[in-house]
Design a protein around this motif. Structure first.
Motif, PDB file in Angstrom:
ATOM      1  N   PHE A 124      -9.786 -23.487 -23.766  1.00 31.63           N
ATOM      2  CA  PHE A 124     -10.022 -22.881 -22.457  1.00 31.63           C
ATOM      3  C   PHE A 124     -11.484 -22.987 -22.023  1.00 31.63           C
ATOM      4  O   PHE A 124     -11.790 -22.799 -20.839  1.00 31.63           O
ATOM      5  CB  PHE A 124      -9.587 -21.416 -22.457  1.00 31.63           C
ATOM      6  CG  PHE A 124      -8.094 -21.223 -22.455  1.00 31.63           C
ATOM      7  CD1 PHE A 124      -7.285 -21.983 -21.636  1.00 31.63           C
ATOM      8  CD2 PHE A 124      -7.502 -20.273 -23.274  1.00 31.63           C
ATOM      9  CE1 PHE A 124      -5.904 -21.813 -21.635  1.00 31.63           C
ATOM     10  CE2 PHE A 124      -6.131 -20.087 -23.273  1.00 31.63           C
ATOM     11  CZ  PHE A 124      -5.325 -20.860 -22.459  1.00 31.63           C
ATOM     12  N   SER A 125     -12.388 -23.291 -22.956  1.00 29.88           N
ATOM     13  CA  SER A 125     -13.799 -23.461 -22.612  1.00 29.88           C
ATOM     14  C   SER A 125     -14.149 -24.899 -22.290  1.00 29.88           C
ATOM     15  O   SER A 125     -15.272 -25.182 -21.857  1.00 29.88           O
ATOM     16  CB  SER A 125     -14.689 -22.963 -23.765  1.00 29.88           C
ATOM     17  OG  SER A 125     -14.513 -21.578 -23.979  1.00 29.88           O
ATOM     18  N   ASP A 126     -13.203 -25.817 -22.497  1.00 23.45           N
ATOM     19  CA  ASP A 126     -13.440 -27.213 -22.161  1.00 23.45           C
ATOM     20  C   ASP A 126     -13.692 -27.341 -20.660  1.00 23.45           C
ATOM     21  O   ASP A 126     -12.963 -26.762 -19.856  1.00 23.45           O
ATOM     22  CB  ASP A 126     -12.220 -28.053 -22.560  1.00 23.45           C
ATOM     23  CG  ASP A 126     -12.387 -29.507 -22.197  1.00 23.45           C
ATOM     24  OD1 ASP A 126     -11.977 -29.884 -21.081  1.00 23.45           O
ATOM     25  OD2 ASP A 126     -12.934 -30.262 -23.013  1.00 23.45           O
ATOM     26  N   PRO A 127     -14.742 -28.062 -20.237  1.00 24.81           N
ATOM     27  CA  PRO A 127     -15.066 -28.146 -18.810  1.00 24.81           C
ATOM     28  C   PRO A 127     -13.909 -28.613 -17.932  1.00 24.81           C
ATOM     29  O   PRO A 127     -13.742 -28.130 -16.805  1.00 24.81           O
ATOM     30  CB  PRO A 127     -16.233 -29.138 -18.773  1.00 24.81           C
ATOM     31  CG  PRO A 127     -16.867 -29.019 -20.120  1.00 24.81           C
ATOM     32  CD  PRO A 127     -15.739 -28.756 -21.072  1.00 24.81           C
ATOM     33  N   THR A 128     -13.105 -29.537 -18.435  1.00 28.29           N
ATOM     34  CA  THR A 128     -11.962 -29.998 -17.646  1.00 28.29           C
ATOM     35  C   THR A 128     -10.950 -28.881 -17.458  1.00 28.29           C
ATOM     36  O   THR A 128     -10.392 -28.700 -16.366  1.00 28.29           O
ATOM     37  CB  THR A 128     -11.296 -31.206 -18.319  1.00 28.29           C
ATOM     38  OG1 THR A 128     -12.240 -32.286 -18.400  1.00 28.29           O
ATOM     39  CG2 THR A 128     -10.076 -31.667 -17.544  1.00 28.29           C
ATOM     40  N   GLU A 129     -10.715 -28.125 -18.517  1.00 29.57           N
ATOM     41  CA  GLU A 129      -9.760 -27.016 -18.415  1.00 29.57           C
ATOM     42  C   GLU A 129     -10.286 -25.936 -17.470  1.00 29.57           C
ATOM     43  O   GLU A 129      -9.524 -25.365 -16.680  1.00 29.57           O
ATOM     44  CB  GLU A 129      -9.502 -26.437 -19.805  1.00 29.57           C
ATOM     45  CG  GLU A 129      -8.522 -25.275 -19.831  1.00 29.57           C
ATOM     46  CD  GLU A 129      -7.092 -25.656 -19.484  1.00 29.57           C
ATOM     47  OE1 GLU A 129      -6.265 -24.740 -19.334  1.00 29.57           O
ATOM     48  OE2 GLU A 129      -6.796 -26.869 -19.362  1.00 29.57           O
ATOM     49  N   VAL A 130     -11.575 -25.659 -17.528  1.00 25.20           N
ATOM     50  CA  VAL A 130     -12.162 -24.666 -16.630  1.00 25.20           C
ATOM     51  C   VAL A 130     -11.999 -25.121 -15.173  1.00 25.20           C
ATOM     52  O   VAL A 130     -11.609 -24.335 -14.296  1.00 25.20           O
ATOM     53  CB  VAL A 130     -13.648 -24.430 -16.960  1.00 25.20           C
ATOM     54  CG1 VAL A 130     -14.298 -23.526 -15.910  1.00 25.20           C
ATOM     55  CG2 VAL A 130     -13.798 -23.807 -18.351  1.00 25.20           C
ATOM     56  N   ALA A 131     -12.304 -26.390 -14.914  1.00 24.58           N
ATOM     57  CA  ALA A 131     -12.171 -26.915 -13.545  1.00 24.58           C
ATOM     58  C   ALA A 131     -10.719 -26.881 -13.091  1.00 24.58           C
ATOM     59  O   ALA A 131     -10.422 -26.542 -11.932  1.00 24.58           O
ATOM     60  CB  ALA A 131     -12.713 -28.338 -13.483  1.00 24.58           C
ATOM     61  N   GLN A 132      -9.816 -27.217 -13.983  1.00 24.71           N
ATOM     62  CA  GLN A 132      -8.392 -27.195 -13.650  1.00 24.71           C
ATOM     63  C   GLN A 132      -7.936 -25.776 -13.331  1.00 24.71           C
ATOM     64  O   GLN A 132      -7.204 -25.546 -12.351  1.00 24.71           O
ATOM     65  CB  GLN A 132      -7.593 -27.754 -14.827  1.00 24.71           C
ATOM     66  CG  GLN A 132      -6.095 -27.674 -14.661  1.00 24.71           C
ATOM     67  CD  GLN A 132      -5.371 -28.296 -15.829  1.00 24.71           C
ATOM     68  OE1 GLN A 132      -5.271 -29.510 -15.922  1.00 24.71           O
ATOM     69  NE2 GLN A 132      -4.878 -27.462 -16.734  1.00 24.71           N
ATOM     70  N   SER A 191      -5.297 -14.495 -22.257  1.00 23.08           N
ATOM     71  CA  SER A 191      -5.965 -14.138 -21.006  1.00 23.08           C
ATOM     72  C   SER A 191      -7.475 -13.960 -21.148  1.00 23.08           C
ATOM     73  O   SER A 191      -8.247 -14.545 -20.368  1.00 23.08           O
ATOM     74  CB  SER A 191      -5.340 -12.879 -20.404  1.00 23.08           C
ATOM     75  OG  SER A 191      -3.994 -13.111 -20.055  1.00 23.08           O
ATOM     76  N   PRO A 192      -7.973 -13.182 -22.127  1.00 22.15           N
ATOM     77  CA  PRO A 192      -9.436 -13.055 -22.247  1.00 22.15           C
ATOM     78  C   PRO A 192     -10.119 -14.380 -22.551  1.00 22.15           C
ATOM     79  O   PRO A 192     -11.229 -14.641 -22.070  1.00 22.15           O
ATOM     80  CB  PRO A 192      -9.611 -12.061 -23.402  1.00 22.15           C
ATOM     81  CG  PRO A 192      -8.304 -11.367 -23.533  1.00 22.15           C
ATOM     82  CD  PRO A 192      -7.273 -12.350 -23.120  1.00 22.15           C
ATOM     83  N   LEU A 193      -9.453 -15.227 -23.330  1.00 25.60           N
ATOM     84  CA  LEU A 193     -10.057 -16.507 -23.701  1.00 25.60           C
ATOM     85  C   LEU A 193     -10.113 -17.463 -22.520  1.00 25.60           C
ATOM     86  O   LEU A 193     -10.964 -18.358 -22.479  1.00 25.60           O
ATOM     87  CB  LEU A 193      -9.262 -17.134 -24.857  1.00 25.60           C
ATOM     88  CG  LEU A 193      -9.190 -16.290 -26.133  1.00 25.60           C
ATOM     89  CD1 LEU A 193      -8.311 -16.968 -27.166  1.00 25.60           C
ATOM     90  CD2 LEU A 193     -10.584 -16.046 -26.702  1.00 25.60           C
ATOM     91  N   LEU A 194      -9.215 -17.288 -21.554  1.00 30.67           N
ATOM     92  CA  LEU A 194      -9.227 -18.106 -20.335  1.00 30.67           C
ATOM     93  C   LEU A 194     -10.203 -17.543 -19.301  1.00 30.67           C
ATOM     94  O   LEU A 194     -10.949 -18.295 -18.668  1.00 30.67           O
ATOM     95  CB  LEU A 194      -7.818 -18.186 -19.763  1.00 30.67           C
ATOM     96  CG  LEU A 194      -7.591 -19.085 -18.550  1.00 30.67           C
ATOM     97  CD1 LEU A 194      -6.163 -19.608 -18.549  1.00 30.67           C
ATOM     98  CD2 LEU A 194      -7.852 -18.366 -17.231  1.00 30.67           C
ATOM     99  N   VAL A 195     -10.208 -16.222 -19.135  1.00 28.00           N
ATOM    100  CA  VAL A 195     -11.010 -15.597 -18.078  1.00 28.00           C
ATOM    101  C   VAL A 195     -12.504 -15.697 -18.368  1.00 28.00           C
ATOM    102  O   VAL A 195     -13.306 -15.904 -17.445  1.00 28.00           O
ATOM    103  CB  VAL A 195     -10.585 -14.130 -17.897  1.00 28.00           C
ATOM    104  CG1 VAL A 195     -11.589 -13.370 -17.032  1.00 28.00           C
ATOM    105  CG2 VAL A 195      -9.197 -14.058 -17.270  1.00 28.00           C
ATOM    106  N   GLY A 231     -12.090 -32.773 -13.643  1.00 28.35           N
ATOM    107  CA  GLY A 231     -13.258 -32.015 -14.057  1.00 28.35           C
ATOM    108  C   GLY A 231     -14.290 -31.892 -12.953  1.00 28.35           C
ATOM    109  O   GLY A 231     -15.100 -30.948 -12.947  1.00 28.35           O
ATOM    110  N   GLU A 232     -14.276 -32.825 -12.015  1.00 34.92           N
ATOM    111  CA  GLU A 232     -15.160 -32.756 -10.844  1.00 34.92           C
ATOM    112  C   GLU A 232     -14.569 -31.889  -9.733  1.00 34.92           C
ATOM    113  O   GLU A 232     -15.149 -31.758  -8.660  1.00 34.92           O
ATOM    114  CB  GLU A 232     -15.406 -34.172 -10.303  1.00 34.92           C
ATOM    115  CG  GLU A 232     -16.150 -35.070 -11.280  1.00 34.92           C
ATOM    116  CD  GLU A 232     -16.127 -36.543 -10.857  1.00 34.92           C
ATOM    117  OE1 GLU A 232     -15.700 -36.805  -9.706  1.00 34.92           O
ATOM    118  OE2 GLU A 232     -16.513 -37.403 -11.662  1.00 34.92           O
ATOM    119  N   GLY A 233     -13.398 -31.307 -10.018  1.00 38.09           N
ATOM    120  CA  GLY A 233     -12.742 -30.475  -9.017  1.00 38.09           C
ATOM    121  C   GLY A 233     -12.013 -31.263  -7.957  1.00 38.09           C
ATOM    122  O   GLY A 233     -11.731 -30.743  -6.877  1.00 38.09           O
TER     123      GLY A 233
END
Length: 206
Positions: A99-107, A162-166, A32-34
Motif C-alpha cells: 500500500f506504500s508503493d507509489p503506484t498503489e498510492v496513485a491508484q 485500512s490503516p495500512l492503506l490510509v 503512477g503519474e495519475g
C-alpha cells in the motif's frame, strides 16, 4: 483470449514475457503519474513495442489495465505459516509495503476521487480474488480454533488493511515497523478466543 495472448503466458522468460512486462510496466508508470487517458499508441511508444503488437495483444484499454494490474499484484502472496499470529504478521508486513508503493498510492488516489467509476470497478474486480484469499487466511485460523467463530473475516481484513492503506494515501508516509507491530497486536487481541477458565464451577454452599 487470443492465441497471441496465450503465447505471452506459455513462454515465461522468452521475448513474449519481456514484451508483456515492458507493456505492463509502462501502464503502471502512467497510472503512477495519475493518468488514465493513455491508450495503446502511447503505451507502444513508451515501451518501444510495436504498435501492431500492442494492438493485437491488448486491443482495448481494459486489456492494458488488466495486464498492468496482474504485474502490480504479482508481489502479493497468501501467507501460510501454520499459525494465525504468523500469518497475520506476514500479511501485515506485505500489505504495509504494497500500500506504500507509489503506484498503489496513485491508484488509490484515483479511486478515492470518485471521478473514474469504470476504472474503480475494474480495479475492484481484479482485486476480488485477493480479498477472497485474505478472508481465507482468517477462515483457516477460525477452523484451527485460533480466531473466534463469530468474527466476520471481512471485518478482520478491513481492520488490518485500512490503516495500512490510509496512512500512505492521506498522511503520505509509510507505516513504521513499530506501527505495523502494534496493529498486528490489536488485531490479535480483537480476534483471539478467550482462554478457558481453569477454575472449577462452584455452586451455592460450596
Amino acid at each position: 483470449m487470443s492465441r497471441l495472448q496465450q503465447a505471452v503466458r506459455v513462454r515465461p522468460g522468452g521475448r513474449s514475457e519481456r514484451v508483456r512486462r515492458d507493456v505492463a510496466r509502462v501502464c503502471l508508470d502512467l497510472l503512477g503519474e495519475g493518468r488514465l487517458d493513455f491508450g495503446p499508441g502511447e503505451v507502444a511508444t513508451r515501451s518501444r513495442v510495436s504498435r501492431a503488437t500492442v494492438h493485437r495483444w491488448w486491443p482495448t484499454k481494459d486489456d492494458l489495465l488488466r495486464e498492468a494490474l496482474t504485474l502490480h499484484t504479482s508481489v502479493l502472496e497468501m501467507p501460510d505459516t501454520g499459525s494465525w499470529a504468523g500469518d497475520l504478521r506476514a500479511l501485515a508486513g506485505q500489505l504495509a509495503a504494497f500500500f506504500s508503493d507509489p503506484t498503489e498510492v496513485a491508484q488509490n488516489a484515483l479511486m478515492a476521487s470518485g471521478a473514474h467509476p469504470d476504472y474503480t470497478r475494474a480495479v475492484l474486480d481484479h482485486y476480488a480474488p485477493l480479498f477472497a484469499g485474505w478472508r481465507h487466511v482468517v477462515e483457516r485460523a477460525q477452523a484451527r480454533g485460533e480466531v473466534r467463530s463469530e468474527v466476520d473475516p471481512d471485518d478482520v481484513v478491513l481492520m488490518l488493511g485500512s490503516p495500512l492503506l490510509v496512512l500512505p494515501l492521506v498522511i503520505r508516509r509509510t507505516p513504521t515497523a513499530a506501527e505495523v507491530a502494534r496493529l498486528v497486536d490489536l488485531v490479535l487481541t480483537a480476534t483471539a478466543r478467550p482462554p478457558l477458565d481453569p477454575r472449577p464451577e462452584t455452586g451455592p454452599g460450596r
